[in-house]
Design a protein around this motif. Structure first.
Motif, short mmCIF file in Angstrom:
data_model
loop_
_atom_site.label_atom_id
_atom_site.label_comp_id
_atom_site.label_asym_id
_atom_site.label_seq_id
_atom_site.Cartn_x
_atom_site.Cartn_y
_atom_site.Cartn_z
N LEU A 154 42.48 15.16 10.31
CA LEU A 154 41.90 16.26 11.06
C LEU A 154 42.86 17.44 11.11
O LEU A 154 44.09 17.26 10.97
N PRO A 155 42.34 18.65 11.32
CA PRO A 155 43.22 19.83 11.36
C PRO A 155 44.28 19.76 12.45
O PRO A 155 45.36 20.33 12.32
N ASN A 156 43.99 19.03 13.56
CA ASN A 156 44.96 18.96 14.65
C ASN A 156 46.02 17.88 14.45
O ASN A 156 46.82 17.62 15.32
N GLY A 157 46.02 17.24 13.30
CA GLY A 157 47.00 16.22 13.00
C GLY A 157 46.55 14.81 13.26
O GLY A 157 47.22 13.85 12.88
N GLY A 158 45.37 14.63 13.89
CA GLY A 158 44.84 13.30 14.12
C GLY A 158 44.10 12.78 12.90
O GLY A 158 44.01 13.43 11.85
N THR A 159 43.52 11.58 13.03
CA THR A 159 42.78 10.95 11.95
C THR A 159 41.49 10.35 12.51
O THR A 159 41.52 9.63 13.52
N ALA A 160 40.37 10.64 11.85
CA ALA A 160 39.09 10.04 12.20
C ALA A 160 38.77 8.97 11.17
O ALA A 160 38.86 9.19 9.96
N THR A 161 38.39 7.79 11.65
CA THR A 161 37.97 6.70 10.76
C THR A 161 36.46 6.56 10.87
O THR A 161 35.93 6.22 11.95
N ILE A 162 35.76 6.83 9.78
CA ILE A 162 34.30 6.82 9.81
C ILE A 162 33.72 5.63 9.06
O ILE A 162 32.51 5.41 9.08
N GLY A 163 34.56 4.85 8.39
CA GLY A 163 34.06 3.70 7.65
C GLY A 163 35.16 3.05 6.85
O GLY A 163 36.34 3.38 7.01
N ALA A 164 34.78 2.13 5.97
CA ALA A 164 35.75 1.43 5.13
C ALA A 164 35.07 0.97 3.86
O ALA A 164 33.87 0.66 3.85
N ASN A 165 35.83 0.92 2.78
CA ASN A 165 35.29 0.42 1.52
C ASN A 165 34.97 -1.07 1.63
O ASN A 165 35.61 -1.81 2.39
N GLY A 166 33.99 -1.50 0.86
CA GLY A 166 33.56 -2.87 0.92
C GLY A 166 34.63 -3.85 0.48
O GLY A 166 35.51 -3.53 -0.32
N THR A 167 34.56 -5.05 1.01
CA THR A 167 35.46 -6.14 0.62
C THR A 167 34.64 -7.41 0.48
O THR A 167 33.47 -7.47 0.85
N GLY A 168 35.27 -8.46 -0.02
CA GLY A 168 34.56 -9.72 -0.16
C GLY A 168 33.41 -9.60 -1.13
O GLY A 168 33.60 -9.27 -2.30
N LEU A 169 32.19 -9.83 -0.65
CA LEU A 169 31.02 -9.79 -1.52
C LEU A 169 30.27 -8.47 -1.47
O LEU A 169 29.20 -8.34 -2.04
N THR A 170 30.80 -7.45 -0.76
CA THR A 170 30.18 -6.13 -0.78
C THR A 170 30.85 -5.28 -1.85
O THR A 170 31.91 -5.63 -2.39
N GLU A 171 30.24 -4.13 -2.18
CA GLU A 171 30.70 -3.29 -3.28
C GLU A 171 31.98 -2.55 -2.87
O GLU A 171 31.99 -1.76 -1.93
N PHE A 172 33.09 -2.82 -3.60
CA PHE A 172 34.39 -2.31 -3.16
C PHE A 172 34.58 -0.82 -3.40
O PHE A 172 35.54 -0.23 -2.91
N THR A 173 33.67 -0.16 -4.16
CA THR A 173 33.77 1.29 -4.34
C THR A 173 32.86 2.05 -3.38
O THR A 173 32.81 3.27 -3.42
N THR A 174 32.12 1.34 -2.54
CA THR A 174 31.21 1.97 -1.58
C THR A 174 31.83 1.97 -0.19
O THR A 174 32.37 0.98 0.26
N ASN A 175 31.74 3.13 0.47
CA ASN A 175 32.26 3.24 1.83
C ASN A 175 31.15 2.90 2.82
O ASN A 175 30.12 3.56 2.86
N TYR A 176 31.36 1.85 3.61
CA TYR A 176 30.39 1.41 4.60
C TYR A 176 30.73 2.04 5.96
O TYR A 176 31.83 1.85 6.47
N SER A 177 29.79 2.78 6.52
CA SER A 177 30.05 3.49 7.77
C SER A 177 30.26 2.52 8.92
O SER A 177 29.70 1.42 8.96
N ASP A 178 31.07 2.96 9.88
CA ASP A 178 31.31 2.18 11.09
C ASP A 178 30.13 2.37 12.03
O ASP A 178 29.77 3.50 12.37
N GLU A 179 29.50 1.28 12.46
CA GLU A 179 28.29 1.37 13.29
C GLU A 179 28.46 0.51 14.54
O GLU A 179 29.05 -0.56 14.50
N ILE A 180 27.91 0.99 15.65
CA ILE A 180 28.03 0.27 16.92
C ILE A 180 26.73 -0.39 17.34
O ILE A 180 26.73 -1.33 18.14
N ALA A 181 25.59 0.07 16.81
CA ALA A 181 24.29 -0.49 17.22
C ALA A 181 23.27 -0.21 16.13
O ALA A 181 23.43 0.72 15.33
N PRO A 182 22.19 -0.99 16.09
CA PRO A 182 21.14 -0.74 15.10
C PRO A 182 20.34 0.50 15.45
O PRO A 182 20.33 0.97 16.59
#
Length: 618
Positions: free
Chosen positions: A374-402
């Motif tokens: 972020l411009p103020n020096g912080g960091t926002a985490t919006i997701g993570a690349n797949g691991t295990g049996l998910t696609e490792f080049t795809t970024n999966y968004s962080d979700e809290i509810a359906p």
């Protein structure tokens, strides 16, 4: 309770006698000229028509018997009949039902016409050959229960004509390929497909329109035509269905094709895991109490329908392009859905929780696999690349509810109408000044759809729309849902998507259609330290978009995408061997951007689609 069973029993021998008289001996059919061949074909057509009517009455008769058995069971237990049962008895003993049996006898004695075979659009039924076992009511309902639902509450729209592209797109099941494994009915569906596209821009996505990648004049592929063909959208489906009792069923449905690559697998729209899993769900249906449950991957409850809220009766365009139409509202994703019907199949209430997958726009930011400085020096985490049996080049968004979706559908005597709403919860985590905290935004919207049968089962108008904030992923163009504000919190973007179309069933072999679709996004932005951040920022650069091979930037945040398209399908072969059809489609798409430094560039694309399909089960 009075049943017209005696009329039906008297009509069946007459029907069989008529059929035996109409079938010509093989020896007599050989060696004669075109007149005799035409007469033979006309008689065969008449036999087919009478068989269809006989099966219609067979279903009515079995339904009456079922209601009578339920009534007797309740009388035996000492319980009074319910209102629904009383209505069913009234329908069973109505003059219309009795007249149906008499009409069969009259049809059996009617001379064979010289016209082509009769075609039933509202809810066709399979046509067995002479000598086959007569289908039972249970087998017919297991084959196509939504036909029966719509027949009881006819809205003059009816279920999909089974051979149309709209039915195929929704995984509709065909007439053939039905067999039994013990008490379970197994129904095969799908088709063999080979399609191609000729376009005046090189967008390397085949017949799937990925509008966000439409090139600008700075790109060499803007100046190149492109032709591409593939059979990868051939589709196969299977449904297993069993009757728990006379009004309750359990079923499973799976559908697949080859329209994805491993590295393009993602959860945002079609969930196209390789081999591509289009749909896979189980359902429980109680037509007496009006309760329906579905869990698994299916078309989202937001997808427009055409009859109640019934799986495989979604109202989708007849187009060849596998992305369907710009502005079409849809996803295929995991969900747990409950539907309750009232007023004898005319009013439907649905509630669904569905898999969330937020599309983030990080224009102006650095995005390192979901970690955004972020411009103020912080960091926002919006997701993570797949691991295990998910696609490792795809970024999966962080979700809290359906995602939570509700819908109401109404089927009066004319037309089908829907209203729906959605609530979403985009979520991320920000670490700044030595501490971290989570952020959740509230997004959502509402909309509706309608199918207007201008000429019932011949000419339909389709309308649909959805508007709100943070709902871009539910449109075919896949515009972003949210961007980030200066503090790194999710900022939902306004979005609107709409379609309008007209579909004409010219005759049983030809369909013609025309559609307009649009998806439009709002913007949200800020500037910091002389840099532009966010979607549609007027301080970003579009200076390099219009000059070929320009070294200048071309940010070009999409403001809107529109598509105009017309096309037709011709079923040139149709019989007990299935259906063979050919289609063509002309499409024009236009993309416009938000104004920034260098202007508001736009681009466009023209396409011609071709398709051949063999539907062995329809």
């Amino acid at each position: 309770m009075q049943l017209p069973s005696s009329s039906l029993k008297r009509s069946l021998p007459l029907f069989l006698l008529c059929c035996s008289m109409l079938v010509p001996p093989a020896a007599h059919a050989q060696g004669h000229g075109p007149e005799e061949a035409e007469a033979i074909e006309a008689m065969e057509n008449q036999i087919s028509r009478i068989q269809e009517q006989q099966l219609e009455l067979q279903k009515d008769l079995m339904a009456m018997r079922r209601e009578l058995a339920q009534h007797r069971a309740r009388m035996h237990l000492g319980h009074p009949a319910t209102t629904n049962e009383a209505a069913a008895r009234e329908h069973a003993s109505s003059p219309h039902a009795i007249e149906g049996a008499r009409q069969l006898a009259r049809n059996s004695a009617t001379p064979a016409p010289t016209t082509t075979a009769h075609h039933l659009y509202p809810g066709e039924v399979p046509t067995p050959t002479i000598g086959e076992d007569t289908p039972t009511y249970a087998a017919i309902v297991a084959h196509r229960d939504e036909d029966m639902v719509n027949r009881l509450a006819d809205n003059n729209v009816g279920p999909h004509p089974r051979e149309t592209a709209g039915a195929q797109a929704t995984g509709a099941l065909g007439d053939h390929g039905v067999f039994h494994v013990g008490p379970v009915t197994v129904v095969l569906g799908g088709y063999f497909d080979t399609s191609a596209v000729l376009e005046n821009r090189h967008v390397a996505s085949g017949t799937f329109n990925y509008w966000s990648a439409m090139p600008f004049p700075r790109d060499a592929n803007y100046h190149q035509n492109n032709f591409e063909g593939s059979p990868r959208y051939s589709r196969f489906s299977l449904m297993a269905r069993a009757n728990i009792d006379s009004h309750t069923t359990v079923s499973g449905f799976v559908e697949t094709d080859f329209g994805a690559g491993a590295e393009t697998t993602n959860p945002y729209e079609s969930n196209a895991y390789v081999p591509r899993l289009r749909q896979a769900y189980l359902s429980y249906d109680d037509t007496l109490e009006g309760n329906h449950l579905l869990i698994g991957q299916a078309w989202s409850l937001l997808t427009p329908g055409r009859a109640g809220i019934v799986a495989r009766q979604e109202s989708l365009p007849e187009t060849i392009e596998s992305s369907m139409l710009a502005g079409q509202t849809w996803t295929r994703q995991w969900q747990a859905r409950y539907v309750h019907e009232l007023l004898q199949h005319r009013l439907w209430l649905g509630l669904s929780i569905e898999n969330p997958a937020t599309i983030y726009d990080t224009t102006g930011f650095d995005n390192n696999n979901g970690s955004v400085p972020l411009p103020n020096g912080g960091t926002a985490t919006i997701g993570a690349n797949g691991t295990g049996l998910t696609e490792f080049t795809t970024n999966y968004s962080d979700e809290i509810a359906p995602d939570v979706i509700g819908k109401i559908a109404w089927d009066p005597a004319w037309g089908h109408y829907e209203a729906e709403g959605i609530v979403r919860f985009p979520h991320d985590r920000v670490f700044a000044n030595g501490t971290g905290h989570n952020n959740t935004a509230i997004a959502g919207g509402g909309g509706g759809s309608a199918v207007l049968p201008v000429i019932p089962h011949k000419l339909e108008i389709h309308l649909a729309g959805l508007a709100g904030v943070g709902i871009g992923r539910y449109g075919s163009v896949l515009l972003p849902d949210v961007t980030l504000n200066a503090q790194g919190k999710p900022k939902p973007l306004p979005d609107a998507q709409a379609t309008a179309g007209i579909v004409a069933h010219v005759n049983p072999r030809i369909d013609v259609y025309g559609y307009y679709g649009m998806q439009r996004s709002g913007r949200s932005y800020f500037s910091s330290g002389g840099s532009a951040y966010g979607y549609g920022n007027p301080m970003s650069s579009n200076a390099g978009c219009e000059v070929e091979m320009s070294p200048l930037a071309c940010t070009a945040s999409i403001r809107s995408v529109q598509e105009f398209t017309v096309g037709a399908w011709w079923r040139f072969l149709k019989g007990r061997y299935g259906t063979v059809e050919v289609g063509t489609q002309l499409a024009y798409s236009r993309l416009e951007t938000w104004k920034a430094i260098g202007g508001a560039p736009s681009t466009s694309m023209s396409q011609i689609f071709f398709d051949f399909r063999y539907l062995p089960f329809q």
